[in-house]
Design a protein around this motif. Sequence first.
Motif, PDB file in Angstrom:
ATOM      1  N   ILE A  10      71.033   0.723-109.920  1.00  0.00           N
ATOM      2  CA  ILE A  10      70.097   0.460-108.829  1.00  0.00           C
ATOM      3  C   ILE A  10      69.391  -0.703-108.872  1.00  0.00           C
ATOM      4  N   GLY A  11      69.664  -1.769-108.098  1.00  0.00           N
ATOM      5  CA  GLY A  11      68.875  -2.809-108.345  1.00  0.00           C
ATOM      6  C   GLY A  11      69.810  -4.019-108.553  1.00  0.00           C
ATOM      7  N   GLY A  12      69.768  -5.008-107.679  1.00  0.00           N
ATOM      8  CA  GLY A  12      70.181  -6.256-107.958  1.00  0.00           C
ATOM      9  C   GLY A  12      69.518  -7.385-108.404  1.00  0.00           C
ATOM     10  N   ILE A  34      73.825  -0.966-106.399  1.00  0.00           N
ATOM     11  CA  ILE A  34      73.302  -1.006-104.838  1.00  0.00           C
ATOM     12  C   ILE A  34      72.155  -1.657-104.919  1.00  0.00           C
ATOM     13  N   GLU A  35      71.845  -2.496-103.844  1.00  0.00           N
ATOM     14  CA  GLU A  35      70.690  -3.413-103.712  1.00  0.00           C
ATOM     15  C   GLU A  35      70.143  -3.238-102.308  1.00  0.00           C
ATOM     16  N   ARG A  36      68.760  -3.247-102.355  1.00  0.00           N
ATOM     17  CA  ARG A  36      68.259  -2.862-100.901  1.00  0.00           C
ATOM     18  C   ARG A  36      68.099  -4.115 -99.984  1.00  0.00           C
ATOM     19  N   GLY A  37      68.328  -5.300-100.861  1.00  0.00           N
ATOM     20  CA  GLY A  37      68.128  -6.469 -99.663  1.00  0.00           C
ATOM     21  C   GLY A  37      69.216  -7.359-100.039  1.00  0.00           C
ATOM     22  N   GLY A  42      63.832  -9.385-105.274  1.00  0.00           N
ATOM     23  CA  GLY A  42      62.441  -8.780-105.909  1.00  0.00           C
ATOM     24  C   GLY A  42      61.960  -9.883-106.637  1.00  0.00           C
ATOM     25  N   SER A  43      61.780  -9.731-107.932  1.00  0.00           N
ATOM     26  CA  SER A  43      61.161 -10.715-108.553  1.00  0.00           C
ATOM     27  C   SER A  43      61.994 -11.843-109.104  1.00  0.00           C
ATOM     28  N   THR A  44      63.169 -11.618-109.016  1.00  0.00           N
ATOM     29  CA  THR A  44      63.900 -12.773-109.729  1.00  0.00           C
ATOM     30  C   THR A  44      64.028 -14.055-108.960  1.00  0.00           C
ATOM     31  N   TRP A  45      64.053 -14.050-107.554  1.00  0.00           N
ATOM     32  CA  TRP A  45      64.272 -15.213-106.898  1.00  0.00           C
ATOM     33  C   TRP A  45      63.208 -16.219-107.144  1.00  0.00           C
ATOM     34  N   ALA A  47      61.509 -16.846-109.873  1.00  0.00           N
ATOM     35  CA  ALA A  47      61.072 -16.970-111.285  1.00  0.00           C
ATOM     36  C   ALA A  47      61.287 -18.483-111.793  1.00  0.00           C
ATOM     37  N   ALA A  48      60.769 -18.999-112.745  1.00  0.00           N
ATOM     38  CA  ALA A  48      60.649 -20.420-113.083  1.00  0.00           C
ATOM     39  C   ALA A  48      61.726 -20.686-113.946  1.00  0.00           C
ATOM     40  N   GLY A  49      62.472 -19.516-114.371  1.00  0.00           N
ATOM     41  CA  GLY A  49      64.074 -19.625-114.914  1.00  0.00           C
ATOM     42  C   GLY A  49      63.886 -20.132-116.501  1.00  0.00           C
ATOM     43  N   GLY A  50      62.544 -20.098-117.085  1.00  0.00           N
ATOM     44  CA  GLY A  50      62.658 -20.643-118.360  1.00  0.00           C
ATOM     45  C   GLY A  50      62.953 -19.621-119.267  1.00  0.00           C
ATOM     46  N   MET A  51      63.413 -20.214-120.585  1.00  0.00           N
ATOM     47  CA  MET A  51      64.056 -19.297-121.609  1.00  0.00           C
ATOM     48  C   MET A  51      63.675 -19.634-122.957  1.00  0.00           C
ATOM     49  N   ARG A 173      69.386   0.824 -99.286  1.00  0.00           N
ATOM     50  CA  ARG A 173      68.283   1.136-100.166  1.00  0.00           C
ATOM     51  C   ARG A 173      68.522   2.658-100.623  1.00  0.00           C
ATOM     52  N   VAL A 174      68.544   2.744-101.993  1.00  0.00           N
ATOM     53  CA  VAL A 174      68.496   4.318-102.788  1.00  0.00           C
ATOM     54  C   VAL A 174      67.277   4.716-102.465  1.00  0.00           C
ATOM     55  N   THR A 175      67.416   6.024-101.514  1.00  0.00           N
ATOM     56  CA  THR A 175      65.878   6.732-101.018  1.00  0.00           C
ATOM     57  C   THR A 175      65.576   7.794-101.971  1.00  0.00           C
ATOM     58  N   GLY A 345      60.933  -3.498-116.736  1.00  0.00           N
ATOM     59  CA  GLY A 345      59.833  -3.973-117.419  1.00  0.00           C
ATOM     60  C   GLY A 345      60.042  -5.032-118.275  1.00  0.00           C
ATOM     61  N   VAL A 346      61.238  -5.776-117.717  1.00  0.00           N
ATOM     62  CA  VAL A 346      61.769  -7.007-118.460  1.00  0.00           C
ATOM     63  C   VAL A 346      61.013  -8.079-117.678  1.00  0.00           C
ATOM     64  N   MET A 347      60.031  -8.466-118.484  1.00  0.00           N
ATOM     65  CA  MET A 347      59.243  -9.633-118.121  1.00  0.00           C
ATOM     66  C   MET A 347      59.735 -11.115-118.463  1.00  0.00           C
ATOM     67  N   ALA A 348      60.908 -11.125-119.164  1.00  0.00           N
ATOM     68  CA  ALA A 348      61.421 -12.466-119.311  1.00  0.00           C
ATOM     69  C   ALA A 348      62.863 -12.332-119.177  1.00  0.00           C
ATOM     70  N   GLY A 349      63.316 -12.071-117.811  1.00  0.00           N
ATOM     71  CA  GLY A 349      64.524 -11.791-117.281  1.00  0.00           C
ATOM     72  C   GLY A 349      65.766 -12.810-117.856  1.00  0.00           C
ATOM     73  N   PHE A 350      65.393 -14.093-117.955  1.00  0.00           N
ATOM     74  CA  PHE A 350      66.327 -15.091-118.391  1.00  0.00           C
ATOM     75  C   PHE A 350      66.390 -15.328-119.821  1.00  0.00           C
ATOM     76  N   SER A 351      65.468 -14.906-120.518  1.00  0.00           N
ATOM     77  CA  SER A 351      65.663 -14.922-122.022  1.00  0.00           C
ATOM     78  C   SER A 351      66.147 -13.427-122.566  1.00  0.00           C
TER      79      SER A 351
HETATM   80  C1  LIG Z   1      56.017 -16.717-110.809  1.00  0.00           C
HETATM   81  C2  LIG Z   1      57.125 -16.160-111.900  1.00  0.00           C
HETATM   82  C3  LIG Z   1      57.811 -17.040-112.838  1.00  0.00           C
HETATM   83  C4  LIG Z   1      58.438 -16.273-113.882  1.00  0.00           C
HETATM   84  N1  LIG Z   1      59.122 -17.160-114.655  1.00  0.00           N
HETATM   85  C5  LIG Z   1      60.155 -16.709-115.394  1.00  0.00           C
HETATM   86  C6  LIG Z   1      60.613 -17.530-116.383  1.00  0.00           C
HETATM   87  O1  LIG Z   1      60.289 -18.880-116.589  1.00  0.00           O
HETATM   88  N2  LIG Z   1      61.581 -17.182-117.355  1.00  0.00           N
HETATM   89  C7  LIG Z   1      61.867 -15.828-117.197  1.00  0.00           C
HETATM   90  O2  LIG Z   1      62.594 -15.197-117.993  1.00  0.00           O
HETATM   91  N3  LIG Z   1      61.297 -15.044-116.465  1.00  0.00           N
HETATM   92  C8  LIG Z   1      60.417 -15.268-115.349  1.00  0.00           C
HETATM   93  N4  LIG Z   1      59.827 -14.608-114.465  1.00  0.00           N
HETATM   94  C9  LIG Z   1      60.053 -12.994-114.625  1.00  0.00           C
HETATM   95  C10 LIG Z   1      61.345 -12.772-114.034  1.00  0.00           C
HETATM   96  O3  LIG Z   1      61.351 -12.929-112.636  1.00  0.00           O
HETATM   97  C11 LIG Z   1      61.673 -11.330-114.305  1.00  0.00           C
HETATM   98  O4  LIG Z   1      61.922 -10.949-115.702  1.00  0.00           O
HETATM   99  C12 LIG Z   1      62.941 -10.872-113.619  1.00  0.00           C
HETATM  100  O5  LIG Z   1      62.953 -11.122-112.261  1.00  0.00           O
HETATM  101  C13 LIG Z   1      63.351  -9.274-113.680  1.00  0.00           C
HETATM  102  O6  LIG Z   1      64.451  -8.748-113.032  1.00  0.00           O
HETATM  103  P1  LIG Z   1      64.723  -7.516-112.930  1.00  0.00           P
HETATM  104  O7  LIG Z   1      66.165  -7.446-112.162  1.00  0.00           O
HETATM  105  O8  LIG Z   1      64.103  -6.443-113.572  1.00  0.00           O
HETATM  106  O9  LIG Z   1      63.710  -7.209-111.470  1.00  0.00           O
HETATM  107  P2  LIG Z   1      63.873  -7.457-109.781  1.00  0.00           P
HETATM  108  O10 LIG Z   1      64.312  -9.080-109.687  1.00  0.00           O
HETATM  109  O11 LIG Z   1      62.623  -7.142-109.349  1.00  0.00           O
HETATM  110  O12 LIG Z   1      64.952  -6.888-109.373  1.00  0.00           O
HETATM  111  C14 LIG Z   1      65.139  -5.527-108.806  1.00  0.00           C
HETATM  112  C15 LIG Z   1      65.991  -5.312-107.849  1.00  0.00           C
HETATM  113  O13 LIG Z   1      66.132  -3.794-107.460  1.00  0.00           O
HETATM  114  C16 LIG Z   1      66.152  -3.690-106.227  1.00  0.00           C
HETATM  115  N5  LIG Z   1      65.820  -2.457-105.949  1.00  0.00           N
HETATM  116  C17 LIG Z   1      64.833  -1.737-106.122  1.00  0.00           C
HETATM  117  N6  LIG Z   1      64.645  -0.490-105.983  1.00  0.00           N
HETATM  118  C18 LIG Z   1      65.790  -0.192-105.186  1.00  0.00           C
HETATM  119  C19 LIG Z   1      66.257   0.867-104.406  1.00  0.00           C
HETATM  120  N7  LIG Z   1      65.656   2.007-104.300  1.00  0.00           N
HETATM  121  N8  LIG Z   1      67.486   0.832-103.713  1.00  0.00           N
HETATM  122  C20 LIG Z   1      68.096  -0.447-103.839  1.00  0.00           C
HETATM  123  N9  LIG Z   1      67.773  -1.455-104.392  1.00  0.00           N
HETATM  124  C21 LIG Z   1      66.448  -1.311-105.222  1.00  0.00           C
HETATM  125  C22 LIG Z   1      65.157  -4.677-105.399  1.00  0.00           C
HETATM  126  O14 LIG Z   1      65.547  -5.029-104.140  1.00  0.00           O
HETATM  127  C23 LIG Z   1      65.214  -5.896-106.554  1.00  0.00           C
HETATM  128  O15 LIG Z   1      66.297  -6.718-105.940  1.00  0.00           O
HETATM  129  C24 LIG Z   1      58.943 -14.971-113.625  1.00  0.00           C
HETATM  130  C25 LIG Z   1      58.279 -14.104-112.571  1.00  0.00           C
HETATM  131  C26 LIG Z   1      57.431 -14.809-111.531  1.00  0.00           C
HETATM  132  C27 LIG Z   1      57.023 -13.743-110.535  1.00  0.00           C
END
Ligand SMILES: Cc1cc2nc3c(=O)[nH]c(=O)nc-3n(C[C@H](O)[C@H](O)[C@H](O)COP(=O)(O)OP(=O)(O)OC[C@H]3O[C@@H](n4cnc5c(N)ncnc54)[C@H](O)[C@@H]3O)c2cc1C
Length: 803
Positions: A10-12, A34-37, A42-45, A47-51, A173-175, A345-351
């Motif tokens: 769940i989550g793209g 399965i991705e809702r959008g 979500g938070s990925t698009w 991101a600053a993309g640093g690693m 969306r997964v409900t 809870g992955v705060m540094a998705g690109f590292s």
């Molecule tokens: C301003 C900013 C700068 C950043 N800079 C960096 C950086 O420099 N380097 C770095 O490594 N990280 C950075 N990050 C952090 C990074 O964005 C996150 O670590 C990463 O996006 C986490 O990815 P994720 O897949 O866990 O979450 P998300 O990107 O939130 O993905 C979750 C996905 O799940 C989908 N979803 C959720 N629930 C459902 C459901 N019920 N049904 C279907 N789909 C669902 C959502 O639509 C979403 O697309 C930054 C973040 C921000 C906000």
Amino acid sequence: MKSDARVVVIGGGVVGASVLYHLTKAGWKDVLLIERGELTCGSTWHAAGGMHTLNGDPNVARLQQYTINLYKELEKISGQSCGLHMPGGIMLAGTRERFDWLKMAKARGRYLGMELELISADEAARVFPIIDKKHFVGALLDPIEGHVDPYGVTHAYAKAAQIGGAQVVRHTRVTDLKARGDGSWDVITEAGNVHAEHVVNAGGLWAREVGRMVGLELPILAMQHQYLITEDLPALKGQKELLTCIDFEGEIYTRQERGGVLLGTYERAGVPWSPLQTPWDFTHSLLPEDLERIAPSLEVGFQHFPALAEAGIRKVVNGPFTFAPDGNPLVGPVRGLKNFWVACGVMAGFSQGGGVGLTLSQWMVEGDPGADVWGMDVARYGDWATLAYTNAKVRENYSRRFRIRFPNEELSAARPLRITPVYERLQAEHAVFGDYCGLEHALWFAPSAAEATEDITFHRSNAHPHIAAECRAVRETVGLLEISNYGKFEVTGPGTKEWLSYVMANRVPKVGRIALTPMLNERGKLIGDFTLCRLAAERVFLICTYAAQEYYRRWFERHAPPPGVTVRPCAMEYVGLSLAGPRSRSLLQGLTREDLSNAAFPFLSFRRLDVGMIPALVGRISFTGDLGYEIWVTSEYQRALYDLLVGAGAEQGLKLLGGRALNTLRIEKSFGTWAREYRPIYGPYEAGLGRFVDLEKGDFVGRAAALEERDRGGARRLVSFTVDASDADASGDEPVWHDGKVVGWVTSGAYGHSVRQSLALGYIPAALAGEASGFEIEIIGERRKALRQSAAVFDPDGSRMRA
Ligand SMILES: Cc1cc2nc3c(=O)[nH]c(=O)nc-3n(C[C@H](O)[C@H](O)[C@H](O)COP(=O)(O)OP(=O)(O)OC[C@H]3O[C@@H](n4cnc5c(N)ncnc54)[C@H](O)[C@@H]3O)c2cc1C
């Protein structure tokens, strides 16, 4: 969309896409995301993309290295560019302490194979010309740093996964999630249901909401985070790309973005986003910019990077992303929910995204993560990590993102939360407390209230002489230590012995006796160290590491006991006090009718007995290396027990001691502890626990692998060192050198007050375990001579604890 799949992810975002790719790579093709959008919405698009490769936990750092090295492979497989830029990175130190910290980071990087380089402020200004060097004392260079395009990376993972057989469904969306009796799941979506054997929650910003669908409250919180992008800087025109940069004092990170600079900041007063419920309609969205909030950081930044103050701002981004209380990801299977996995809870998705995908997929496919993922295992949190606790800790963690965490530093948020009945008693004795899983425990005792604060430092602190006095009491008279912060289980019922004998590596002791035992996984690696105390034929009391209790409960679910055997966690039901020191027997003997003589109550005895009026479980056991007793009581008795022991102990010279002294005393005895010396990357023979593995007792989990390790000898050895250090001691993760090469790492270190020596425990190659000299341990950037000891430096034959 298909109606059946082996796995539904769940989550793209970047994390879900990575999990999907790694599952196909590990051989599972029937997998569906399965991705809702749209992917990344979500938070990925944004991101600053640093690693970066650096992380406080070397095991997480290893997975970050893996992630960064993966991108080229991913581009090749998918044909999708990851927008990879690898200019290298610079970390700037504005203070001596920070420069010391960078020296330590460089040292830790050595055994991870990182080629880090310390440079002066002048040199920093040469390689990174946009700084005003007067604000800095030096810097660290890392060639393996850069940035990627978040869209490119996520789509590269998804494409590579699809090439491997996976399917991706968008705008769905997964409900809800419904468990079936066989452990499989009905995944309810807006476009129909999917029946899946496994479900992975990679819901990112909505991971909490997805967790709630199965009754799980995950300890994660989104924080608002801002960066800005400047207009083009003339100074960058025609130059090679700027290094990525972290300015710790400014709490700022930067990288080049086209002709300008991207500058982000982790401000002190961070603001959570949607603390209770994440709105489902937040798709490809941003939050209103709030430059006011980051103004203090920008002010420092503009002094440190004067060229940026001159440049106009092209764009400001304010977006949310999620954190766990300690800032590390939450990964793994969830106890009580069969076939339900989290990667959130992955705060540094690109590292970290690649490492998270790799380990989770191995865990699902092989039954084992294949690496030491304790630092990001979802099981490190228990019920105590509530929503409000998480909120307080995440805000603290966010505000400290670029601050130094000193080895002796305790953080203050969400405290005190959990206290035992003797808390106020210890406070009255000027205890300096530490926090362990939200539970307060005494670290050391100051002579007065005014002195009950510890200076935070890499060197020996003001606590040093007081810890010395506590250690002296244990070695010469008697010390009293609170030991409530252990995990405990009670195993009862017919078949208790057989089941324990199968999950533990040592034999189950006779009634009235104690046995120490490692717990191994199928690969024969250490996943726990337990004390088994047999109270009756069918009743065993288990003592273990409290932080790992949920991890053990999950393991006990996997290797479930037969019907009739009950495994009951009871950590906070039994609280404890321990006596240690040569006078501990006479003190305790004065309070009980039981004969405590060595003949009647020898080392490793365990019995239910009365201490004064208090019913207690008493074990004769020692983690200090001296004669000692652990006394366990249900919590309503703890205060009475404390008063009784302190009252009777006055004439025996009883002194209170805390966790710091205990750490020193156990290191003097070369006794290891979970998460330091004992971790899932070590085998029992490597860790010196071979004598607690009973290969003759019949089958048990990990036996075949343990046998092989015994016969082959294992690759490493846990050894003890005395260290030529006079002002600062090793604290863990320092490199061990031999003949000019890094050969191992320190797991624990302290000053041994009883032996007047700086001490360290650590792992080195087995081939060097016979060498005594030629070793050095690097402490704050300085290589100190170290002598390997062939036995514990204190009481090597163990006669004192058996006396
Ligand atoms: C301003 C900013 C700068 C950043 N800079 C960096 C950086 O420099 N380097 C770095 O490594 N990280 C950075 N990050 C952090 C990074 O964005 C996150 O670590 C990463 O996006 C986490 O990815 P994720 O897949 O866990 O979450 P998300 O990107 O939130 O993905 C979750 C996905 O799940 C989908 N979803 C959720 N629930 C459902 C459901 N019920 N049904 C279907 N789909 C669902 C959502 O639509 C979403 O697309 C930054 C973040 C921000 C906000």
